[in-house]
Write a protein that holds these residues in place. Structure first.
Motif, mmCIF file in Angstrom:
data_model
loop_
_atom_site.group_PDB
_atom_site.id
_atom_site.type_symbol
_atom_site.label_atom_id
_atom_site.label_comp_id
_atom_site.label_asym_id
_atom_site.label_seq_id
_atom_site.Cartn_x
_atom_site.Cartn_y
_atom_site.Cartn_z
ATOM 1 N N LYS A 444 -5.075 8.845 13.621
ATOM 2 C CA LYS A 444 -5.106 9.883 12.586
ATOM 3 C C LYS A 444 -3.825 10.703 12.584
ATOM 4 N N LEU A 445 -3.284 10.942 13.764
ATOM 5 C CA LEU A 445 -2.014 11.661 13.829
ATOM 6 C C LEU A 445 -0.904 10.831 13.199
ATOM 7 N N LYS A 446 -0.919 9.533 13.447
ATOM 8 C CA LYS A 446 0.098 8.640 12.865
ATOM 9 C C LYS A 446 0.016 8.658 11.342
ATOM 10 N N LYS A 447 -1.189 8.567 10.811
ATOM 11 C CA LYS A 447 -1.368 8.597 9.355
ATOM 12 C C LYS A 447 -0.961 9.947 8.787
ATOM 13 N N GLY A 448 -1.324 11.013 9.507
ATOM 14 C CA GLY A 448 -0.969 12.345 9.039
ATOM 15 C C GLY A 448 0.526 12.554 8.967
ATOM 16 N N ILE A 449 1.257 12.058 9.952
ATOM 17 C CA ILE A 449 2.712 12.178 9.953
ATOM 18 C C ILE A 449 3.305 11.368 8.797
ATOM 19 N N ALA A 450 2.805 10.151 8.610
ATOM 20 C CA ALA A 450 3.324 9.294 7.535
ATOM 21 C C ALA A 450 3.103 9.938 6.166
ATOM 22 N N LEU A 451 1.919 10.496 5.941
ATOM 23 C CA LEU A 451 1.629 11.156 4.663
ATOM 24 C C LEU A 451 2.486 12.401 4.481
ATOM 25 N N ALA A 452 2.743 13.117 5.565
ATOM 26 C CA ALA A 452 3.575 14.314 5.485
ATOM 27 C C ALA A 452 5.004 13.957 5.098
ATOM 28 N N VAL A 453 5.493 12.835 5.608
ATOM 29 C CA VAL A 453 6.851 12.392 5.262
ATOM 30 C C VAL A 453 6.929 12.041 3.781
ATOM 31 N N ILE A 454 5.900 11.367 3.273
ATOM 32 C CA ILE A 454 5.871 11.033 1.833
ATOM 33 C C ILE A 454 5.922 12.316 1.000
ATOM 34 N N ASP A 455 5.109 13.302 1.417
ATOM 35 C CA ASP A 455 5.101 14.592 0.720
ATOM 36 C C ASP A 455 6.478 15.226 0.743
ATOM 37 N N ALA A 456 7.083 15.244 1.918
ATOM 38 C CA ALA A 456 8.380 15.893 2.079
ATOM 39 C C ALA A 456 9.433 15.234 1.200
ATOM 40 N N GLU A 457 9.401 13.899 1.142
ATOM 41 C CA GLU A 457 10.380 13.171 0.322
ATOM 42 C C GLU A 457 10.170 13.450 -1.158
ATOM 43 N N SER A 458 8.902 13.518 -1.584
ATOM 44 C CA SER A 458 8.633 13.804 -2.995
ATOM 45 C C SER A 458 8.995 15.230 -3.364
ATOM 46 N N ASP A 459 8.981 16.124 -2.371
ATOM 47 C CA ASP A 459 9.359 17.514 -2.617
ATOM 48 C C ASP A 459 10.858 17.739 -2.468
ATOM 49 N N GLY A 460 11.584 16.682 -2.166
ATOM 50 C CA GLY A 460 13.033 16.784 -2.054
ATOM 51 C C GLY A 460 13.532 17.351 -0.754
ATOM 52 N N LEU A 461 12.718 17.334 0.273
ATOM 53 C CA LEU A 461 13.165 17.846 1.585
ATOM 54 C C LEU A 461 13.989 16.793 2.330
#
Length: 461
Positions: A444-461
């Motif tokens: 779950k931590l692995k999935k959470g990190i992966a989803l957070a990275v997708i979010d960050a990239e879509s937000d332009g971070l």
């Protein structure tokens, strides 16, 4: 609970000023409401089940909802709710002191009870200063700690803490508290060996003592593992080296085991069993009752007490609390220790900890993960959305907060509670966790990190 009930509680919650509260957000917070718990899981008010990754706050060591803990606490309440610790005593407090003396290393045979970790550290520091006054060394009051250390929230314990972001807008004792570099192996120069780095960091302590003056330095206080500082691991031999420096210059060594004691590293106390030191004072709290009721303590060596006892006149340590040695809290601690011994929880931790660390280490394969570190059942997964370091430090810091918040949110949606410390995911699950539950946590931590990275990239971070 229904959603309207949850929302009503969340609204009322804004009357509750939480630890580390952002005052500008009071009235706007919508915190998750935890309603139930069992074993290594908790459940929010909407019925969502979450694996308790931080074990509350490093503390629910035997797990939630232990019937025999509830029974022992209830029975003690019905037998004796409270007694003043000033001129009276009670059986649970006496029995617990004896048990702690048996479990502790070396000659740490006397126990001073407090209400929690902060007051344990505060009282230990007051005791050191008190002792030096008795020994007619009133100038010997300086305390040395480390950057990124956390020792509590009372005036003295907070002054000993070294996390810079916790220093905003608050007052501290700055004239007699000093901080040396923490021994973070991530800061070791590539060309330097671990042994050389260890000598460098131990040298920091000796240099600081000499800079201040050995006749002025009262104590060095150190967590065996810097816990909320990010599970910072010292090089092998660091604590033993620091203890030797303290012995050379007559400086009291305080081992702050508020987090590491009572099983987090597979032993009741980690100072000697894991780090091969017998300090002068050990502070503890959290796991002493597995969080069922508040309790803290410091254990002090016979050597320190005997140095005071050599004085002829009456000597009163005028420090204590209404709830020192509270019979209900001490009963909870005794039952907690009984459960740990009967169920061989120390052995269990030593068995599953290597698996826990190995599974978390697989997260190093994620591009955003910069470090996975830990020991026993405490670990930190550090993430950095900008690993190339192209931005300014201020922008990097904002990004660190952003990625940490996103990981926290996604993990909770996936059924895992983490403790985000900026860009660090700290894991310290209940000690009863098994390998299947470790797999669940890591996945779950692995999935959470992966989803957070997708979010960050879509937000332009």
């Amino acid at each position: 609970m229904s959603k309207p009930v949850t929302e009503s509680i969340q609204l009322q919650d804004n009357q509750f000023l939480h630890p580390w509260e952002d005052i500008k957000k009071v009235g706007q917070n919508k915190r998750t409401v935890i309603a139930n718990a069992d074993g290594v899981y908790i459940e929010d008010s909407d019925g969502n089940k979450l694996l308790d990754g931080p074990a509350g706050m490093w503390c629910v060591n035997i797990g939630h909802r232990r019937q025999e803990m509830a029974d022992a606490i209830a029975d003690q309440i019905m037998q004796l709710t409270y007694v003043s610790p000033w001129s009276l005593t009670n059986t649970p407090a006496v029995k617990l002191a004896d048990k702690l003396a048996q479990l502790s290393p070396g000659d740490l045979n006397h126990v001073f009870y407090t209400t929690g970790g902060s007051t344990a550290v505060d009282s230990a520091l007051r005791f050191v200063m008190f002792r030096n006054n008795v020994l007619e060394q009133p100038q010997k009051k300086h305390i040395i700690s480390r950057t990124n250390a956390y020792h509590g929230s009372t005036y003295l314990s907070a002054s000993a803490s070294g996390k810079s972001k916790d220093k905003n807008y608050l007052d501290f004792m700055d004239d007699t508290f000093h901080h040396i570099a923490d021994p973070n192996l991530m800061d070791k120069p590539v060309a330097m060996s671990e042994q050389e780095y260890c000598r460098l960091r131990v040298g920091d302590l000796e240099n600081k003592i000499l800079e201040i003056g050995p006749d002025k330095v009262a104590a060095f206080i150190a967590e065996p593992i810097l816990a909320s500082g990010g599970v910072i691991m010292a090089p092998q031999g660091y604590h033993a080296g620091c203890l030797q420096v303290c012995r050379t210059y007559d400086v009291v060594y305080i081992s702050d085991e508020v987090v590491t004691a009572f099983g987090r590293l597979g032993h009741f106390f980690a100072s000697q069993a894991v780090f091969d030191i017998v300090p002068d004072i050990i502070t503890c709290a959290k796991g002493i009752t597995s969080g069922y009721v508040p309790l803290g303590a410091f254990l002090v060596s016979d050597r320190l007490l005997q140095s005071i006892d050599a004085k002829d006149s009456s000597i009163v340590f005028s420090n204590g609390f209404t709830y020192s040695g509270h019979p209900v809290a001490c009963t909870a601690a005794l039952k907690n220790i009984e459960i740990m011994e009967r169920e061989n929880i120390m052995q269990h931790v030593r068995k599953v900890a290597p698996y826990f660390q190995a599974q978390l280490a697989t997260l190093n394969d994620l591009p955003v993960v910069t470090d996975v570190r830990g020991i026993g059942l405490m670990a930190c997964v550090q993430c950095d959305i900008n690993k190339d370091g192209d931005n300014t430090p201020a922008m990097d810091y904002a990004m660190d907060y952003a990625i940490g918040d996103r990981i926290d949110r996604h993990c909770q949606q996936l059924g895992l509670l983490v403790r985000p410390i900026i860009n660090m995911c700290v894991m310290s699950p209940p000690l009863i966790i098994n390998e299947a539950q470790i797999d669940e946590l890591v996945e779950k931590l692995k999935k959470g990190i992966a989803l957070a990275v997708i979010d960050a990239e879509s937000d332009g971070l």
